[in-house]
Design a protein around this motif. Structure first.
Motif, PDB file in Angstrom:
ATOM      1  N   TYR A   1       0.949   6.020  10.182  1.00 30.76           N
ATOM      2  CA  TYR A   1       0.688   6.276   8.960  1.00 30.76           C
ATOM      3  C   TYR A   1      -0.684   5.623   8.409  1.00 30.76           C
ATOM      4  O   TYR A   1      -1.052   4.600   8.701  1.00 30.76           O
ATOM      5  CB  TYR A   1       1.812   5.615   8.392  1.00 30.76           C
TER       6      TYR A   1
ATOM      7  N   MET B   1       1.819   5.074   1.420  1.00 34.80           N
ATOM      8  CA  MET B   1       1.583   5.911   2.464  1.00 34.80           C
ATOM      9  C   MET B   1       1.148   7.331   2.046  1.00 34.80           C
ATOM     10  O   MET B   1       1.451   7.746   1.036  1.00 34.80           O
ATOM     11  CB  MET B   1       3.094   6.392   2.863  1.00 34.80           C
TER      12      MET B   1
ATOM     13  N   HIS C   1       1.686  10.991  -2.744  1.00 36.13           N
ATOM     14  CA  HIS C   1       1.107  10.008  -3.225  1.00 36.13           C
ATOM     15  C   HIS C   1       0.650  10.083  -4.627  1.00 36.13           C
ATOM     16  O   HIS C   1      -0.850  10.072  -4.713  1.00 36.13           O
ATOM     17  CB  HIS C   1       0.348   9.299  -2.052  1.00 36.13           C
TER      18      HIS C   1
ATOM     19  N   PHE D   1      -2.556   4.258   4.995  1.00 30.62           N
ATOM     20  CA  PHE D   1      -1.874   3.954   3.687  1.00 30.62           C
ATOM     21  C   PHE D   1      -3.331   3.535   2.870  1.00 30.62           C
ATOM     22  O   PHE D   1      -4.229   3.194   3.341  1.00 30.62           O
ATOM     23  CB  PHE D   1      -1.144   2.540   3.923  1.00 30.62           C
TER      24      PHE D   1
ATOM     25  N   ALA E   1       0.982  -1.291   0.004  1.00 31.15           N
ATOM     26  CA  ALA E   1      -0.062   0.063   0.151  1.00 31.15           C
ATOM     27  C   ALA E   1       0.810   1.394  -0.133  1.00 31.15           C
ATOM     28  O   ALA E   1       2.012   1.342   0.459  1.00 31.15           O
ATOM     29  CB  ALA E   1      -0.999   0.031   1.139  1.00 31.15           C
TER      30      ALA E   1
ATOM     31  N   THR F   1       5.082   3.247  -6.818  1.00 34.08           N
ATOM     32  CA  THR F   1       3.886   3.537  -5.978  1.00 34.08           C
ATOM     33  C   THR F   1       2.819   2.926  -7.178  1.00 34.08           C
ATOM     34  O   THR F   1       1.765   2.582  -6.643  1.00 34.08           O
ATOM     35  CB  THR F   1       3.626   4.980  -5.749  1.00 34.08           C
TER      36      THR F   1
END
Length: 548
Positions: free
Chosen positions: A435, A418, A487, A437, A416, A528
């Protein structure tokens, strides 16, 4: 109060277990009653104050300093007690320091309308460390690295030949300031006797069993039983000196949870104490932990809730049968007594957790991998692993080595991204250690990340420092104490998240809820864009539902 504050300050900076015990033992030895008794109550979490809450502290400080300055300072420090202790205006303005006993009794008895003025007077009379300790006492989160067990160990060192387990066994029924306890430990009085007919008895705990080390043991010396995915509880019931029957349901930590389960408590008509698992049973079938959560932490329980989520205990062990203490008997003997006890009581709310047959460790590993075919049947989805216990083990308080082991299923994992970070508490208050996620999903606007959980442990101190640096360097927005972290499909950080279970949840934006998520690995190597998708988690839930 200053002496107690000095103890808390020393404990918060002392990493060594034995040194913490020495610090507490020295304090208990040199501090008179009732001061030391109230300190013991504070360290073991036995104090609570009806009207003294965090909101009262915030109100007092914002009357004395600029609210915006306080908000900024609290955001930076991350701990309410420490922030207020440092910001409280002026020097000490009293000619006496209030003792701990005065403060505890005052917090417990002062009327709600009078409490702000009295609390402000105490804060004026104390220095920075004293104010910090007072505010920690009110918030109930000392966070000085001294557990209740460690504190009781320090008390035991005051006596000759007294063990921590001895203190644990007399602890139920005792109340602050524990003068009878200290008199017994120091040889000045008789051993305390608990007259409570349904007390909490400290539980026996297990060590994790890893695939790599269990084969050193002889399988013939052990038995195994299912580890159910519920809440470990103790059902205690008995008849008092007044002839009235009393029944209580205790959590593993000693919290009385009877109020949330009146239907179950009403059914505890026996005399004795059972160690077992709290579950929801519908039509004879164990429900998932997600279903049990509908009954947990409820302040009020409606008839509809009682009917839809009937509480049940699956018994593991028998601690008391009537007035007979069975804890020193070997497990095999207690198991026979438990089987007879369950058959004799014939209670529809209490049944027996079955043993798992095996001849060798390979056979037990096979049962762990496929509970349905090893006797768990339709309840297999509610099994989270195995408990492995020595046949000759007594029921010993704490976590003794080599007697009980828990062999849980391998955790599930998801990669996953952050999304958000927040400072932690205590010694982590300067680090972004909590965090949020998320995983990828698609809607009319295209690909986006949807949050699926939060994690705040699973990493080393060195990894925490790395994560904290990443958060600070890649913050894109702030929402109060929360930082939004970069992200996108091109930039960000992937975390491998391990978790024990997953279920559908209407309360979560993603529609899924994880159980016990933690950071298993930091995926610096993974883009990511390659993180997992929500559809894979939904498929996992569907697979579990089909199996269970």
């Amino acid at each position: 109060m200053n002496r107690f504050a000095f103890l808390l300050d020393r404990l918060s900076y002392e990493p060594r277990r034995n040194a913490k015990i020495r610090l507490m033992a020295e304090y208990f030895r040199e501090t008179p009653d009732p001061e030391r008794g109230f300190a013991l109550a504070a360290l073991t979490g036995a104090l609570s104050f009806r009207h003294a809450k965090a909101g009262l502290i915030r109100g007092l400080i914002m009357e004395r300093v600029d609210p915006q300055l306080f908000a900024m300072s609290y955001d930076y420090v991350g701990d309410l007690a420490e922030t207020v202790a440092l910001m409280w205006p002026g020097e000490t303005r009293a000619n006496r320091t209030p003792p701990l006993s005065e403060i505890v009794e005052g917090l417990a008895t002062t009327a709600k309308l009078d409490l702000p003025k009295r609390l402000a007077g105490w804060l004026d009379a104390l220095d920075e460390t004293g104010r910090w300790a007072l505010l920690k006492l009110i918030t109930g989160s000392l966070r000085v690295g001294a557990t209740a067990r460690l504190t009781k160990t320090a008390v035991a060192t005051l006596g000759d030949g007294i063990k921590p387990d001895d203190v644990e066994l007399v602890w139920p029924g005792l109340e602050p300031p524990y003068e009878d306890l200290f008199a017994w430990v120091e040889g000045r009085g008789d051993k305390p006797f608990a007259e409570d007919p349904a007390p909490f008895r400290p539980p026996m705990l297990a060590h994790p069993l890893e695939d790599s080390n269990f084969r050193a043991f002889d399988p013939a010396e052990f038995v195994a039983e299912w580890k159910w995915d519920g809440i470990r509880v103790q059902a205690s019931a008995g008849t008092g000196t007044d002839g009235k029957h009393v029944a209580r349901l205790w959590s593993r930590s000693g919290e009385n949870v009877s109020g949330a389960f009146p239907d179950l408590v009403e059914a505890l008509t026996f005399d004795g104490a059972i160690d077992g698992e709290l579950l929801i049973l519908r039509e004879g079938r164990v429900q998932t932990f997600n279903v049990l959560q509908q009954r947990l932490n409820r302040k009020s329980v409606t008839p509809k809730l009682l009917a839809e989520f009937p509480a049940h205990i699956r018994a593991y062990d028998l601690l008391f049968d009537g007035g007979e203490d069975l804890r020193e008997q070997p497990f095999e003997e207690r198991r026979k007594r438990l089987e007879a006890f369950i058959a004799r009581e014939d209670n529809p709310r209490v049944d027996l957790s079955p043993l798992v047959g095996f001849e060798d460790w390979d056979g037990l590993a096979t049962a762990r991998a496929d509970p349905a075919s090893a006797g768990a049947g339709e309840d297999a989805a509610a099994v989270e692993g195995l408990m492995v216990k020595r046949r000759d083990s007594a029921y010993v308080v704490g976590r003794p080595k080599g007697l009980w082991f828990k062999w849980k299923h391998d955790p599930m994992t998801v990669d996953a991204v952050m999304m958000y970070a927040q400072r932690g508490h205590g010694r982590r208050s300067s680090f972004y250690s909590d965090y949020t996620f998320g995983v990828w999903t698609a809607d009319a606007d295209g690909e986006r990340l949807v949050p699926v959980g939060k994690a705040y442990f699973g990493f080393t101190d060195e990894e925490l420092a790395e994560l904290d640096r990443f958060v600070r360097k890649n913050t894109t927005n702030r929402f109060g104490p929360v930082r939004e972290v970069t992200h996108t499909a091109e930039q960000g950080l992937v975390l491998e998240i391990a978790f024990e279970g997953i279920a559908r949840s209407a309360r979560h934006k993603s529609g899924v809820a994880m159980r016990f998520p933690r950071v298993a690995r930091i995926r610096w190597d993974k883009p990511t864009a390659e993180a997992d998708r929500l559809e894979s988690l939904e498929a996992l839930i569907a697979q579990k539902e089909a199996a269970g």
